[in-house]
Design an enzyme around this catalytic site. Structure first.
Site, PDB file in Angstrom:
ATOM      1  N   ASP A  69       0.902  -1.135  -0.176  1.00 31.88           N
ATOM      2  CA  ASP A  69       0.642   0.342  -0.325  1.00 31.88           C
ATOM      3  C   ASP A  69       1.073   0.982  -0.066  1.00 31.88           C
ATOM      4  OD1 ASP A  69      -1.716  -1.801   0.281  1.00 31.88           O
ATOM      5  OD2 ASP A  69      -2.388  -1.346   2.398  1.00 31.88           O
TER       6      ASP A  69
HETATM    7  N1  URA Z   1      -1.096  -5.999   3.763  1.00 26.93           N
HETATM    8  C1  URA Z   1      -1.930  -4.437   4.017  1.00 26.93           C
HETATM    9  O1  URA Z   1      -2.809  -4.419   4.148  1.00 26.93           O
HETATM   10  N2  URA Z   1      -1.172  -3.937   3.228  1.00 26.93           N
HETATM   11  C2  URA Z   1       0.008  -4.098   3.115  1.00 26.93           C
HETATM   12  O2  URA Z   1       0.701  -3.030   2.110  1.00 26.93           O
HETATM   13  C3  URA Z   1       0.214  -4.960   2.564  1.00 26.93           C
HETATM   14  C4  URA Z   1      -0.378  -6.238   2.696  1.00 26.93           C
END
Ligand code: URA
Length: 239
Positions: free
Chosen positions: A103
């Site tokens: 993310d």
């Molecule tokens: N899980 C998440 O919620 N976000 C990420 O960036 C990676 C794994």
């Protein structure tokens, strides 16, 4: 890259001549004679030899990026800086892409390569490649949470996650720090797993993916090529 293409590019003649070379049993991969000219091969990950002489050609690039918060895991984006923007122009190659997705606000390990096969293999669900995350949440993490994660968290929509290991590093009413090992990659998986037990992730960092661990000496926003030992560890994921 196909074996016949690689040999042709390395000066072993036309595609036709190279095919003859392969059929005359003079070409080996990791010590085994190959007879299929369409065999996929990468001399950075495998030892390719012609009549016993090892090819030394770099075909693909493999970078370990320490992703900072604030950049998106994409090749291009209208309004945001992408992880590919962090790669120096001289290090860019056509087809460079991030392996998996973090993310925008997640930090940590991201592999960037132009080897499509490698990313595909690392992300195949049945390969169950373990990803380790450092996670900070806004509440106390309990032994009951550890059990729920070990049994398999069920998202509010009904989706069931594979068993995951939660290791508590510190816990308090207002904040806990944990390590989480998961072997799948659902969208926003870590955040949704904690939401399922009523907790909010306030910080997330990926520490490892399969055999590759984040080199903490790389500052956030920087990267380096994978070294020989790391490439050797990725070898099982290259088919
Ligand atoms: N899980 C998440 O919620 N976000 C990420 O960036 C990676 C794994």
């Amino acid at each position: 890259m196909r074996l016949d293409k690689l040999l042709a590019e390395c000066g072993y003649g036309s595609r036709g001549q190279v095919k003859k070379l392969i059929r005359s049993k003079q070409v080996s991969i990791d010590g085994n004679i190959v007879l299929a000219d369409n065999h996929n091969v990468d001399p950075q990950l495998q030892t390719v030899a012609v009549s016993g002489k090892v090819l030394e050609r770099e075909t693909n690039v493999y970078y370990m990026l320490h992703k900072p918060a604030g950049v998106v895991t994409a090749v291009s984006d209208e309004g945001n800086r992408t992880v590919i923007d962090l790669i120096q122009p001289a290090d860019r190659r056509p087809g460079l892409y991030p392996v998996g997705r973090l993310d925008k606000d997640t930090e940590g390990l991201l592999l960037i390569t132009d080897n499509g096969q490698l990313g595909y293999q690392l992300l195949l669900p049945h390969k169950k490649v373990t990803k380790r995350y450092e996670v900070v949440v806004n509440e106390r993490v309990t032994a009951a949470d550890q059990e729920a994660f070990a049994e398999g968290i069920v998202f509010h929509g009904g989706t069931t996650c594979k068993p995951a290991r939660l290791t508590i590093l510190s816990e308090a009413d207002e904040e806990s720090r944990v390590l989480l090992d998961i072997s799948e990659g659902k969208f926003h998986q870590v955040k949704k797993m904690f939401l399922s037990v009523g907790k909010k992730v306030t910080y997330l960092k990926r520490l490892s993916m399969g055999p590759i661990e984040l080199d903490e000496s790389i500052p956030p926003g920087s990267y380096r090529p994978l070294n020989g030992a790391e490439l050797a560890q990725l070898k099982p994921y290259f088919r």
